[in-house]
Structures are given as C-alpha cells and as structure tokens.
Design a protein around this motif. Sequence first.
Motif, PDB file in Angstrom:
ATOM      1  N   GLN A   7     -23.469 -39.845  91.946  1.00 19.99           N
ATOM      2  CA  GLN A   7     -22.777 -40.520  90.849  1.00 19.99           C
ATOM      3  C   GLN A   7     -22.231 -41.854  91.344  1.00 19.99           C
ATOM      4  O   GLN A   7     -21.586 -41.926  92.392  1.00 19.99           O
ATOM      5  N   ILE A   8     -22.486 -42.905  90.584  1.00 23.93           N
ATOM      6  CA  ILE A   8     -21.982 -44.224  90.948  1.00 23.93           C
ATOM      7  C   ILE A   8     -20.496 -44.266  90.620  1.00 23.93           C
ATOM      8  O   ILE A   8     -20.086 -44.036  89.485  1.00 23.93           O
ATOM      9  N   LEU A   9     -19.697 -44.554  91.643  1.00 22.87           N
ATOM     10  CA  LEU A   9     -18.247 -44.556  91.499  1.00 22.87           C
ATOM     11  C   LEU A   9     -17.699 -45.947  91.221  1.00 22.87           C
ATOM     12  O   LEU A   9     -16.807 -46.115  90.395  1.00 22.87           O
ATOM     13  N   MET A  10     -18.213 -46.938  91.929  1.00 29.64           N
ATOM     14  CA  MET A  10     -17.687 -48.295  91.802  1.00 29.64           C
ATOM     15  C   MET A  10     -18.631 -49.271  92.482  1.00 29.64           C
ATOM     16  O   MET A  10     -19.533 -48.864  93.208  1.00 29.64           O
ATOM     17  N   GLN A  11     -18.398 -50.547  92.240  1.00 29.73           N
ATOM     18  CA  GLN A  11     -19.105 -51.610  92.941  1.00 29.73           C
ATOM     19  C   GLN A  11     -18.065 -52.616  93.380  1.00 29.73           C
ATOM     20  O   GLN A  11     -17.191 -53.005  92.610  1.00 29.73           O
ATOM     21  N   ALA A  12     -18.124 -52.992  94.643  1.00 27.46           N
ATOM     22  CA  ALA A  12     -17.209 -53.986  95.202  1.00 27.46           C
ATOM     23  C   ALA A  12     -18.036 -54.900  96.098  1.00 27.46           C
ATOM     24  O   ALA A  12     -19.268 -54.907  96.005  1.00 27.46           O
ATOM     25  N   PHE A  13     -17.371 -55.638  96.969  1.00 24.87           N
ATOM     26  CA  PHE A  13     -18.077 -56.541  97.870  1.00 24.87           C
ATOM     27  C   PHE A  13     -17.647 -56.289  99.298  1.00 24.87           C
ATOM     28  O   PHE A  13     -16.545 -55.804  99.558  1.00 24.87           O
ATOM     29  N   CYS A  42     -15.487 -45.647  88.024  1.00 23.53           N
ATOM     30  CA  CYS A  42     -15.107 -46.845  87.258  1.00 23.53           C
ATOM     31  C   CYS A  42     -15.964 -47.006  86.003  1.00 23.53           C
ATOM     32  O   CYS A  42     -15.636 -47.798  85.126  1.00 23.53           O
ATOM     33  N   PHE A  43     -17.060 -46.256  85.909  1.00 24.14           N
ATOM     34  CA  PHE A  43     -17.970 -46.357  84.766  1.00 24.14           C
ATOM     35  C   PHE A  43     -17.670 -45.223  83.793  1.00 24.14           C
ATOM     36  O   PHE A  43     -18.254 -44.148  83.866  1.00 24.14           O
ATOM     37  N   PHE A  44     -16.730 -45.483  82.875  1.00 25.39           N
ATOM     38  CA  PHE A  44     -16.302 -44.454  81.930  1.00 25.39           C
ATOM     39  C   PHE A  44     -16.441 -44.911  80.481  1.00 25.39           C
ATOM     40  O   PHE A  44     -15.964 -44.250  79.578  1.00 25.39           O
ATOM     41  N   ARG A  45     -17.121 -46.050  80.263  1.00 26.96           N
ATOM     42  CA  ARG A  45     -17.350 -46.549  78.900  1.00 26.96           C
ATOM     43  C   ARG A  45     -18.826 -46.864  78.699  1.00 26.96           C
ATOM     44  O   ARG A  45     -19.489 -47.377  79.593  1.00 26.96           O
ATOM     45  N   GLU A  46     -19.305 -46.576  77.491  1.00 30.61           N
ATOM     46  CA  GLU A  46     -20.685 -46.850  77.120  1.00 30.61           C
ATOM     47  C   GLU A  46     -20.693 -47.839  75.960  1.00 30.61           C
ATOM     48  O   GLU A  46     -19.882 -47.740  75.046  1.00 30.61           O
ATOM     49  N   ARG A  47     -21.621 -48.783  76.020  1.00 31.86           N
ATOM     50  CA  ARG A  47     -21.747 -49.775  74.950  1.00 31.86           C
ATOM     51  C   ARG A  47     -22.484 -49.153  73.775  1.00 31.86           C
ATOM     52  O   ARG A  47     -23.547 -48.573  73.929  1.00 31.86           O
ATOM     53  N   MET A  48     -21.903 -49.300  72.613  1.00 30.34           N
ATOM     54  CA  MET A  48     -22.537 -48.838  71.386  1.00 30.34           C
ATOM     55  C   MET A  48     -23.125 -50.068  70.691  1.00 30.34           C
ATOM     56  O   MET A  48     -23.131 -51.153  71.253  1.00 30.34           O
ATOM     57  N   GLU A  49     -23.606 -49.919  69.486  1.00 27.02           N
ATOM     58  CA  GLU A  49     -24.191 -51.052  68.764  1.00 27.02           C
ATOM     59  C   GLU A  49     -23.218 -52.223  68.733  1.00 27.02           C
ATOM     60  O   GLU A  49     -22.020 -52.043  68.569  1.00 27.02           O
ATOM     61  N   GLY A  50     -23.759 -53.414  68.896  1.00 30.12           N
ATOM     62  CA  GLY A  50     -22.915 -54.604  68.899  1.00 30.12           C
ATOM     63  C   GLY A  50     -22.161 -54.722  70.202  1.00 30.12           C
ATOM     64  O   GLY A  50     -22.739 -54.614  71.270  1.00 30.12           O
TER      65      GLY A  50
END
Length: 187
Positions: A88-94, A162-170
């Motif tokens: 599972q992808i948890l986060m992305q940093a540098f 950190c990925f807990f939202r999904e884009r819906m239409e628009g």
Amino acid sequence: MSSREITILKIQEPTRSIASLTRIMEEELSQYRKTLPKGFREEVDCDEDTVLFLHVDFLPLDFQKTTELLLTGKKDLVPVVAIDLQGQILMQAFGNEESQTLSLKTGYAHYFSRSRNQLWKKGDTSGHTQKILQILSPTDRSFLVYQVEQEVAACHEGYYSCFFRERMEGVTWKLLPVPRNFLPEKS
C-alpha cells in the motif's frame, strides 16, 4: 498564480503496483488526464501535490533491492515513495544523499523537507515512525521506494495512508472508506 510541480504515480490495479513516476507542472494535469485510458481512477494525497492514477492496463515496474547509496553526488532531490509490507502506498516525499545515508544507517526513514529546507526523520514529532524493511529502486534509478513498517499513521491528518481521497466527476474529492487512526491536534 504560481505554478508548482506535482508527482504523478501510475498504479496497476488490482495489485496497486507502481507502473511509473513522473513530475509535471500543475497546470498540465488536466491535459495529462486526457492521455490516460478510459476508466482510470484518481486518488490524491493530503497535500494535493501527489496524484495516483490507477488502471488495470498499467504495467508494473521491476524493482531491485538496494543497500548501496543511490544518490551519491546528486545535488537534486529525488522522489521517495513509502509503501507498507502489503504494497500500500503510504506517502511520497523527497530525499537527498544525506537523508538516504541516515535511512540506511539508522534503519528508519529520513526525508528532506522542501518547505523547511531541512532533513527530517518520519515520526520525530508524532512518534509515527517508519522502520525500513528494504529500499527498492527501478532500474533507471529515477526514484526510491522505501518498504516500511509504519507506526500508527503516515498522514499528518490521521489516516494510515496520505491517499484517502478519490476524485469524482469534475473536481469533487470523495473520502475513501478508510478509518482515521487519530485526530490531529488543532494548531
């Protein structure tokens, strides 16, 4: 309006394996979406600077385990993706050479904060550390993947990922049906 660079991760479903990582300018995002196959899903991180595009047709990258310093001599920052044991992808940093050196030496994830212009150990203030299980890199060495044992939550907003939202239409974002591990303190 100032432009910012965002990280795009293509993810193969249903395995949720990383297929590619690229960086684009934010204003290019709507055009980028038009190049994706029909039926893709989109998730965004808590800072809205990393986007996951998920689709069954994306081919996963091959990764190699590494214990050597990959960033030697590079002055630039490279993306680092943290995943758990299940992928599972948890986060992305540098990261930079110093953060990778500390991660290898201590066994805990260290990153470089672009906004604070300094190194940081994940969990230094929250206690939500990331114990490194292995460090992976695609064959082109363009980014790193830290496979970690995550304590409590990776996200400062209380979610495991950190990925807990999904884009819906628009442009509407919908919360995914994932639990919140803690409520962040109000500042």
